[in-house]
Enzyme design. Structure first.
Site, mmCIF file in Angstrom:
data_model
loop_
_atom_site.group_PDB
_atom_site.id
_atom_site.type_symbol
_atom_site.label_atom_id
_atom_site.label_comp_id
_atom_site.label_asym_id
_atom_site.label_seq_id
_atom_site.Cartn_x
_atom_site.Cartn_y
_atom_site.Cartn_z
ATOM 1 N N ARG A 73 0.870 -1.228 0.015
ATOM 2 C CA ARG A 73 0.128 0.061 0.072
ATOM 3 C C ARG A 73 0.891 1.195 -0.055
ATOM 4 N NH1 ARG A 73 -2.986 -2.869 3.842
ATOM 5 N NH2 ARG A 73 -4.774 -4.057 2.730
ATOM 6 N N LYS B 53 2.231 11.250 -11.438
ATOM 7 C CA LYS B 53 1.141 10.344 -12.255
ATOM 8 C C LYS B 53 2.117 9.106 -12.548
ATOM 9 C CE LYS B 53 -1.790 13.430 -14.746
ATOM 10 N NZ LYS B 53 -2.110 13.767 -15.978
ATOM 11 N N GLU C 65 7.890 17.791 -25.158
ATOM 12 C CA GLU C 65 7.347 18.205 -23.845
ATOM 13 C C GLU C 65 8.023 19.508 -23.368
ATOM 14 O OE1 GLU C 65 4.886 16.600 -22.788
ATOM 15 O OE2 GLU C 65 5.037 14.509 -22.906
ATOM 16 N N LYS D 97 6.065 22.919 -14.434
ATOM 17 C CA LYS D 97 5.435 21.846 -13.956
ATOM 18 C C LYS D 97 5.082 21.754 -12.499
ATOM 19 C CE LYS D 97 4.105 17.137 -14.370
ATOM 20 N NZ LYS D 97 4.178 15.881 -15.083
ATOM 21 N N GLU E 129 -5.560 16.891 -11.012
ATOM 22 C CA GLU E 129 -6.181 17.467 -12.462
ATOM 23 C C GLU E 129 -7.501 17.501 -12.375
ATOM 24 O OE1 GLU E 129 -3.949 15.299 -15.836
ATOM 25 O OE2 GLU E 129 -5.958 15.410 -16.678
ATOM 26 N N ARG F 283 -4.277 21.357 -14.414
ATOM 27 C CA ARG F 283 -3.123 20.376 -14.762
ATOM 28 C C ARG F 283 -3.669 19.942 -16.123
ATOM 29 N NH1 ARG F 283 -0.128 15.780 -11.195
ATOM 30 N NH2 ARG F 283 1.085 15.026 -12.782
ATOM 31 N N ASN G 34 -1.741 18.236 -20.880
ATOM 32 C CA ASN G 34 -2.058 17.314 -21.990
ATOM 33 C C ASN G 34 -2.274 17.881 -23.281
ATOM 34 O OD1 ASN G 34 -2.129 15.008 -20.191
ATOM 35 N ND2 ASN G 34 -3.948 15.699 -19.229
ATOM 36 N N HIS H 278 -1.790 15.618 -26.277
ATOM 37 C CA HIS H 278 -1.777 14.252 -25.681
ATOM 38 C C HIS H 278 -2.903 13.299 -26.355
ATOM 39 C CE1 HIS H 278 1.614 15.773 -23.478
ATOM 40 N NE2 HIS H 278 1.739 14.631 -22.787
ATOM 41 N N HIS I 26 -1.908 10.127 -27.997
ATOM 42 C CA HIS I 26 -2.227 8.687 -27.338
ATOM 43 C C HIS I 26 -2.825 7.833 -28.368
ATOM 44 C CE1 HIS I 26 -1.712 10.235 -22.813
ATOM 45 N NE2 HIS I 26 -0.663 9.875 -23.224
ATOM 46 N N HIS J 85 6.809 8.624 -27.497
ATOM 47 C CA HIS J 85 5.795 9.106 -27.131
ATOM 48 C C HIS J 85 5.732 10.788 -27.224
ATOM 49 C CE1 HIS J 85 2.963 10.616 -23.921
ATOM 50 N NE2 HIS J 85 3.694 11.502 -23.410
HETATM 51 P P1 NAD Z 1 11.620 5.694 -22.340
HETATM 52 O O1 NAD Z 1 11.578 5.427 -20.773
HETATM 53 O O2 NAD Z 1 11.127 4.681 -23.068
HETATM 54 O O3 NAD Z 1 13.257 6.122 -22.678
HETATM 55 C C1 NAD Z 1 13.584 6.096 -23.894
HETATM 56 C C2 NAD Z 1 14.711 5.319 -24.561
HETATM 57 O O4 NAD Z 1 15.997 5.769 -23.838
HETATM 58 C C3 NAD Z 1 14.485 3.867 -23.822
HETATM 59 O O5 NAD Z 1 14.987 3.036 -24.959
HETATM 60 C C4 NAD Z 1 15.635 4.006 -22.672
HETATM 61 O O6 NAD Z 1 16.214 2.666 -22.210
HETATM 62 C C5 NAD Z 1 16.680 4.808 -23.276
HETATM 63 N N1 NAD Z 1 17.153 5.767 -22.488
HETATM 64 C C6 NAD Z 1 16.960 6.172 -21.152
HETATM 65 N N2 NAD Z 1 17.773 6.854 -20.587
HETATM 66 C C7 NAD Z 1 18.969 6.704 -21.287
HETATM 67 C C8 NAD Z 1 20.355 7.359 -21.356
HETATM 68 N N3 NAD Z 1 20.730 8.449 -20.446
HETATM 69 N N4 NAD Z 1 21.032 7.060 -22.256
HETATM 70 C C9 NAD Z 1 20.872 6.077 -23.110
HETATM 71 N N5 NAD Z 1 19.662 5.689 -23.368
HETATM 72 C C10 NAD Z 1 18.660 6.077 -22.355
HETATM 73 O O7 NAD Z 1 10.827 6.815 -22.796
HETATM 74 P P2 NAD Z 1 10.699 8.281 -22.238
HETATM 75 O O8 NAD Z 1 10.433 9.346 -23.436
HETATM 76 O O9 NAD Z 1 11.502 8.806 -21.377
HETATM 77 O O10 NAD Z 1 9.146 8.569 -21.648
HETATM 78 C C11 NAD Z 1 8.091 8.067 -22.304
HETATM 79 C C12 NAD Z 1 7.100 7.298 -21.303
HETATM 80 O O11 NAD Z 1 6.920 8.355 -20.252
HETATM 81 C C13 NAD Z 1 5.720 7.153 -21.784
HETATM 82 O O12 NAD Z 1 5.435 5.817 -21.396
HETATM 83 C C14 NAD Z 1 4.664 8.111 -21.322
HETATM 84 O O13 NAD Z 1 3.458 7.695 -21.255
HETATM 85 C C15 NAD Z 1 5.440 8.462 -20.116
HETATM 86 N N6 NAD Z 1 5.057 9.892 -19.433
HETATM 87 C C16 NAD Z 1 4.762 9.930 -18.215
HETATM 88 C C17 NAD Z 1 4.388 11.266 -17.975
HETATM 89 C C18 NAD Z 1 3.802 11.353 -16.337
HETATM 90 O O14 NAD Z 1 3.438 12.570 -15.956
HETATM 91 N N7 NAD Z 1 3.951 10.537 -15.618
HETATM 92 C C19 NAD Z 1 4.478 12.409 -18.708
HETATM 93 C C20 NAD Z 1 5.083 12.421 -19.847
HETATM 94 C C21 NAD Z 1 5.247 10.908 -20.420
HETATM 95 N N1 GLY Z 2 2.155 14.718 -18.214
HETATM 96 C C1 GLY Z 2 1.188 15.288 -17.699
HETATM 97 C C2 GLY Z 2 0.985 15.599 -16.120
HETATM 98 O O1 GLY Z 2 1.922 15.493 -15.493
HETATM 99 O O2 GLY Z 2 -0.031 15.818 -15.807
#
Ligand code: NAD
Ligand code: GLY
Length: 361
Positions: A121, A143, A185, A227, A237, A241, A245, A248, A252, A265
Site C-alpha cells: 500500500r 502520475k 514536452e 510543471k 487534475e 493540470r 496534456n 496528448h 495517445h 511518446h
Molecule cells: P523511455 O523510458 O522508453 O526511454 C527512452 C529510451 O531511452 C529507452 O530505450 C531507454 O532505455 C533509453 N534511455 C533512457 N535513458 C538513457 C540514457 N541516459 N542514455 C541512453 N539511453 C537511455 O521513454 P521516455 O521518453 O523517457 O518516456 C516516455 C514514457 O513516459 C511514456 O510511457 C509516457 O506515457 C510517459 N510519460 C509520463 C508522464 C507522467 O506525467 N507520468 C509524462 C510524460 C510521459
Molecule cells: N504529463 C502530464 C501531467 O503530468 O499531468
C-alpha cells in the site's frame, strides 16, 4: 552547480535537484533512504550505463542494492512487468519502508512509481530520470501508470516521489531521436503558459540539440518550474493540470493506434500538438502566423508535424478512451495564441475530424 526546485504539496512536498554528476552524491539520496537496503528499478539499456555508478555510491554509504532490471521499451509498460517487480520485491523480503529508486526514462519512472504506490500500500520512491522527457515531465508530479491494450496509461495512481534527481550529464548517452522526443514536452510549457520560454527556445533550440549542458540545464529547470507550479496548484487534475496534456489526446491515439513503441511518446505528442493547433486555428483561437511559428519550432527540433493517416474516425474512436472525456464528450486542450491554452469541449466531432484530416498526411 546544483539547482533545486520544490514541488510544494504540503507534507508531501519534495525537491528536484538538477545538475551534473549527481549519481555520486550520496548526501542527496541518503535523507530519503531509511533502511539498509534499496531497490533500484531500471532497464537493460540504462542499467549497464548508470546502475554501477549509483550502486557504488550507495554501497560505499553502507546501503545494499537490490537491482531489478526489466526489458527496455514502451511495449513492456504492462501489468505483467509490474508483477515481475512485485515478485522481486516479495522474493527479497522488501519492507513497506524500503525505498525504490526508478533509474531510467518515463517508462521505468511510471512503472516504478506505480509499483511503489501498490507495494504494501505504498513504499517511498525516488525518481532518477535519465531522458530529457523524464527530466522535464514524467518524473515530476506523481502520475504513475501502465498501459492497457485499449489505452495508454489507463491503469495507474497518483503517487508522489520523495525526491527527483536529474543528472544532466546522463543525457550525453541519450540517442538523438530520444533527445528530440523530449523537446516536444519542453516546447509544450512554452505553448501552454510560458511565452518567454517559447521565445527562448526559438533562439536556443540548436544549442539544446547540440547538448550544450548549460542550455539543457536551463530548459530542464524552466520546464520543471512550470510543471511544479501547475502540480502544486492542481495535483489531481481537476483543472489547470489538464493543460499539460496539450497534444496528448491525439498523441495517445497515435501511440495506441500504431502499436506501443512504434512512434516515441514525444513524437506522438508533437504531431498531436499540431493537430490541436490546426483545430485551434480553425476555431479562430490561433492565427495562421502563430500556427506556422509553432510548426517551425517542431520542424527545427526534428519532430513530426503531421500525424499518421489512421483515418479521422479511427482517431475519434481511440480518443473516446481519453481520461478527459466527460459524459461521453471529448474535451481537448486548445491553443489560445502562444503562451496560453484552454481545456474545451466546443469543437464538434466534425470539426475535430476536419482538423485531423488537414493535419495528417
Ligand atoms: P523511455 O523510458 O522508453 O526511454 C527512452 C529510451 O531511452 C529507452 O530505450 C531507454 O532505455 C533509453 N534511455 C533512457 N535513458 C538513457 C540514457 N541516459 N542514455 C541512453 N539511453 C537511455 O521513454 P521516455 O521518453 O523517457 O518516456 C516516455 C514514457 O513516459 C511514456 O510511457 C509516457 O506515457 C510517459 N510519460 C509520463 C508522464 C507522467 O506525467 N507520468 C509524462 C510524460 C510521459
Ligand atoms: N504529463 C502530464 C501531467 O503530468 O499531468
Amino acid at each position: 552547480m546544483i539547482q533545486t526546485l520544490e514541488v510544494a504539496l504540503g507534507e508531501r512536498s519534495y525537491p528536484i535537484h538538477i545538475g551534473c554528476d549527481l549519481f555520486s552524491r550520496a548526501d542527496l539520496l541518503l535523507p530519503y533512504i531509511n533502511r539498509r537496503k534499496v531497490v533500484v528499478l531500471s532497464n537493460t539499456t540504462v542499467a549497464p550505463l548508470y546502475l554501477g555508478m549509483l550502486r557504488s555510491t550507495l554501497e560505499k554509504a553502507g546501503i545494499a542494492v537490490l537491482p531489478i532490471v526489466l526489458p527496455d521499451g514502451e511495449a513492456y509498460k504492462t501489468l505483467a512487468s509490474l508483477n515481475k517487480i512485485f515478485d522481486a520485491l516479495l522474493g527479497a523480503h522488501c519492507e513497506r519502508n524500503t525505498t525504490l529508486i526508478a533509474l531510467g526514462g518515463g517508462v521505468i519512472g511510471d512503472m516504478g512509481g506505480f509499483a511503489a504506490a501498490c507495494y504494501q500500500r505504498g513504499m517511498p520512491f525516488i525518481q532518477v530520470p535519465t531522458t530529457l522527457l523524464a527530466m522535464v515531465d514524467s518524473s515530476v508530479g506523481g502520475k504513475t501508470a501502465v498501459n492497457h491494450p485499449l489505452g495508454k496509461n489507463m491503469i495507474g495512481a497518483f503517487y508522489q516521489p520523495k525526491l527527483v534527481l536529474a543528472d544532466i550529464a546522463s543525457l550525453d548517452t541519450l540517442p538523438d531521436r530520444e533527445l528530440r522526443a523530449g523537446l516536444a514536452e519542453v516546447i509544450k510549457y512554452g505553448l501552454i503558459r510560458d511565452p518567454e520560454f517559447f521565445a527562448w527556445l526559438e533562439i536556443n533550440l540548436e544549442n539544446l540539440l547540440a547538448r550544450d549542458r548549460g542550455a539543457l540545464a536551463y530548459a530542464v529547470h524552466r520546464s520543471c518550474a512550470n510543471k511544479a507550479a501547475v502540480v502544486a496548484a492542481d495535483e489531481r487534475e481537476t483543472g489547470e493540470r489538464a493543460l499539460l496534456n496539450l497534444g496528448h489526446t491525439f498523441g495517445h491515439a497515435i501511440e495506441t493506434g500504431l502499436g506501443y513503441g512504434e512512434w516515441l511518446h514525444g513524437e506522438a505528442v508533437a504531431a498531436g500538438t499540431m493537430i490541436a493547433c490546426e483545430l485551434s486555428r480553425s476555431l479562430g483561437w490561433l492565427t495562421q502566423d502563430q500556427l506556422l511559428r509553432i510548426k517551425a519550432l517542431f520542424v527545427r527540433g526534428g519532430l513530426p508535424v503531421a500525424g499518421p493517416k489512421l483515418g479521422a474516425q479511427r482517431y475519434l474512436e481511440l480518443m473516446r478512451h481519453d481520461k478527459k472525456v466527460q459524459d461521453g464528450r471529448l474535451r481537448l486542450v486548445l491553443q489560445k495564441g502562444i503562451g496560453s491554452a484552454e481545456l474545451s469541449d466546443v469543437a464538434s466531432d466534425a470539426q475535430i475530424a476536419c482538423a485531423i484530416d488537414n493535419a495528417c498526411t
